[in-house]
Design an enzyme around this catalytic site. Structure first.
Site, PDB file in Angstrom:
ATOM      1  N   HIS A 269     -10.406  -5.459  -3.181  1.00 43.33           N
ATOM      2  CA  HIS A 269      -9.078  -5.711  -2.606  1.00 43.33           C
ATOM      3  C   HIS A 269      -9.199  -6.016  -1.123  1.00 43.33           C
ATOM      4  O   HIS A 269     -10.129  -5.574  -0.460  1.00 43.33           O
ATOM      5  CB  HIS A 269      -8.148  -4.517  -2.825  1.00 43.33           C
ATOM      6  CG  HIS A 269      -8.702  -3.203  -2.369  1.00 43.33           C
ATOM      7  ND1 HIS A 269      -9.636  -2.503  -3.102  1.00 43.33           N
ATOM      8  CD2 HIS A 269      -8.476  -2.474  -1.257  1.00 43.33           C
ATOM      9  CE1 HIS A 269      -9.941  -1.380  -2.467  1.00 43.33           C
ATOM     10  NE2 HIS A 269      -9.260  -1.347  -1.333  1.00 43.33           N
TER      11      HIS A 269
ATOM     12  N   GLU B 138     -12.119   3.611  -1.454  1.00 44.42           N
ATOM     13  CA  GLU B 138     -11.553   4.589  -2.391  1.00 44.42           C
ATOM     14  C   GLU B 138     -11.408   4.023  -3.797  1.00 44.42           C
ATOM     15  O   GLU B 138     -11.592   4.737  -4.781  1.00 44.42           O
ATOM     16  CB  GLU B 138     -10.144   5.000  -1.938  1.00 44.42           C
ATOM     17  CG  GLU B 138     -10.096   5.999  -0.812  1.00 44.42           C
ATOM     18  CD  GLU B 138      -8.656   6.205  -0.340  1.00 44.42           C
ATOM     19  OE1 GLU B 138      -7.713   6.020  -1.139  1.00 44.42           O
ATOM     20  OE2 GLU B 138      -8.505   6.535   0.842  1.00 44.42           O
ATOM     21  N   VAL B 139     -10.978   2.771  -3.858  1.00 43.44           N
ATOM     22  CA  VAL B 139     -10.658   2.190  -5.165  1.00 43.44           C
ATOM     23  C   VAL B 139     -11.688   1.115  -5.509  1.00 43.44           C
ATOM     24  O   VAL B 139     -11.811   0.115  -4.792  1.00 43.44           O
ATOM     25  CB  VAL B 139      -9.234   1.592  -5.180  1.00 43.44           C
ATOM     26  CG1 VAL B 139      -8.910   1.018  -6.561  1.00 43.44           C
ATOM     27  CG2 VAL B 139      -8.202   2.629  -4.762  1.00 43.44           C
TER      28      VAL B 139
ATOM     29  N   ASP C 276       0.858  -1.189   0.000  1.00 41.64           N
ATOM     30  CA  ASP C 276       0.000   0.000   0.000  1.00 41.64           C
ATOM     31  C   ASP C 276       0.896   1.242   0.000  1.00 41.64           C
ATOM     32  O   ASP C 276       1.879   1.326   0.732  1.00 41.64           O
ATOM     33  CB  ASP C 276      -0.924  -0.007   1.226  1.00 41.64           C
ATOM     34  CG  ASP C 276      -2.052   0.992   1.085  1.00 41.64           C
ATOM     35  OD1 ASP C 276      -3.219   0.562   1.000  1.00 41.64           O
ATOM     36  OD2 ASP C 276      -1.777   2.220   1.063  1.00 41.64           O
ATOM     37  N   ILE C 277       0.534   2.212  -0.814  1.00 44.22           N
ATOM     38  CA  ILE C 277       1.333   3.431  -0.971  1.00 44.22           C
ATOM     39  C   ILE C 277       1.283   4.305   0.291  1.00 44.22           C
ATOM     40  O   ILE C 277       2.178   5.125   0.521  1.00 44.22           O
ATOM     41  CB  ILE C 277       0.840   4.215  -2.217  1.00 44.22           C
ATOM     42  CG1 ILE C 277       1.928   5.055  -2.817  1.00 44.22           C
ATOM     43  CG2 ILE C 277      -0.403   5.026  -1.921  1.00 44.22           C
ATOM     44  CD1 ILE C 277       1.594   5.583  -4.209  1.00 44.22           C
TER      45      ILE C 277
ATOM     46  N   ASN D  37     -12.917  -2.869   2.451  1.00 43.71           N
ATOM     47  CA  ASN D  37     -13.906  -1.802   2.514  1.00 43.71           C
ATOM     48  C   ASN D  37     -14.881  -1.935   1.354  1.00 43.71           C
ATOM     49  O   ASN D  37     -14.465  -2.017   0.195  1.00 43.71           O
ATOM     50  CB  ASN D  37     -13.203  -0.441   2.440  1.00 43.71           C
ATOM     51  CG  ASN D  37     -12.345  -0.171   3.664  1.00 43.71           C
ATOM     52  OD1 ASN D  37     -12.797  -0.401   4.788  1.00 43.71           O
ATOM     53  ND2 ASN D  37     -11.126   0.278   3.462  1.00 43.71           N
TER      54      ASN D  37
HETATM   55  P1  AMP Z   1      -9.808   1.452   0.078  1.00 43.59           P
HETATM   56  O1  AMP Z   1     -10.235   2.654   0.858  1.00 43.59           O
HETATM   57  O2  AMP Z   1     -10.069   0.170   0.812  1.00 43.59           O
HETATM   58  O3  AMP Z   1     -10.350   1.468  -1.320  1.00 43.59           O
HETATM   59  O4  AMP Z   1      -8.225   1.525   0.012  1.00 43.59           O
HETATM   60  C1  AMP Z   1      -7.497   1.865  -1.109  1.00 43.59           C
HETATM   61  C2  AMP Z   1      -6.036   1.784  -0.721  1.00 43.59           C
HETATM   62  O5  AMP Z   1      -5.259   1.879  -1.902  1.00 43.59           O
HETATM   63  C3  AMP Z   1      -5.554   2.875   0.226  1.00 43.59           C
HETATM   64  O6  AMP Z   1      -5.024   2.268   1.411  1.00 43.59           O
HETATM   65  C4  AMP Z   1      -4.467   3.598  -0.577  1.00 43.59           C
HETATM   66  O7  AMP Z   1      -3.377   4.001   0.217  1.00 43.59           O
HETATM   67  C5  AMP Z   1      -4.061   2.539  -1.577  1.00 43.59           C
HETATM   68  N1  AMP Z   1      -3.510   3.045  -2.833  1.00 43.59           N
HETATM   69  C6  AMP Z   1      -4.020   4.004  -3.636  1.00 43.59           C
HETATM   70  N2  AMP Z   1      -3.252   4.168  -4.728  1.00 43.59           N
HETATM   71  C7  AMP Z   1      -2.244   3.260  -4.625  1.00 43.59           C
HETATM   72  C8  AMP Z   1      -1.109   2.938  -5.440  1.00 43.59           C
HETATM   73  N3  AMP Z   1      -0.865   3.580  -6.590  1.00 43.59           N
HETATM   74  N4  AMP Z   1      -0.264   1.969  -5.006  1.00 43.59           N
HETATM   75  C9  AMP Z   1      -0.495   1.338  -3.847  1.00 43.59           C
HETATM   76  N5  AMP Z   1      -1.547   1.601  -3.037  1.00 43.59           N
HETATM   77  C10 AMP Z   1      -2.396   2.547  -3.410  1.00 43.59           C
END
Ligand code: AMP
Length: 120
Positions: A105, A100-101, A34-35, A92
């Site tokens: 995951h 967020e994404v 995770d970034i 999530n």
């Molecule tokens: P979620 O809120 O569960 O969708 O979490 C998305 C996660 O993706 C967060 O913990 C971010 O820090 C992580 N994230 C977003 N962009 C990247 C990236 N380019 N590489 C690695 N992790 C990422």
């Protein structure tokens, strides 16, 4: 129900359009750091197929693929040396979880004492 949006950042990582710090990859899954880690060890495990969230995954994927996915999460926990010390997995789904994404995951978190879950 909304369609899978293939412009999301994890879809771009899967297409190698943006880089990631890879932990493990095979034909079915990708695992990378995770970034923005919340603990000493914080990786993300994603399927290579298109699912928007945990709910989409468990309600539409074949049982064999669901089982395979979670077995691989456990395999990665072992590979990262987290079995003895312990770890937490989080997924999530949707607005209240602040997902967020929109590509399913699992966050695999450990490497230090994570404290308890937050109670009201
Ligand atoms: P979620 O809120 O569960 O969708 O979490 C998305 C996660 O993706 C967060 O913990 C971010 O820090 C992580 N994230 C977003 N962009 C990247 C990236 N380019 N590489 C690695 N992790 C990422």
């Amino acid at each position: 129900m909304t369609k899978y949006d293939n412009s999301n950042i994890f879809a771009k990582i899967l297409r190698s359009e943006i880089p990631c710090k890879k932990v493990y990859e095979d034909d079915d899954i990708l695992c990378f750091y995770d970034i923005n880690p919340i603990a000493d060890t914080h990786v993300l495990v994603i399927p290579k197929r298109e699912y928007r969230s945990f709910d989409d995954f468990v309600t539409t994927a074949e049982p064999e693929y669901i089982s395979l996915f979670f077995n691989k999460v456990a395999m990665i926990a072992k590979k990262l040396g987290l079995i003895e010390s312990g770890y937490r997995i989080i997924s999530n789904h949707g607005l209240n979880a602040n997902q967020e994404v929109p590509h399913f995951h699992v966050h695999l978190i450990g490497g230090e004492n994570l404290g308890g879950i937050k109670y009201k």
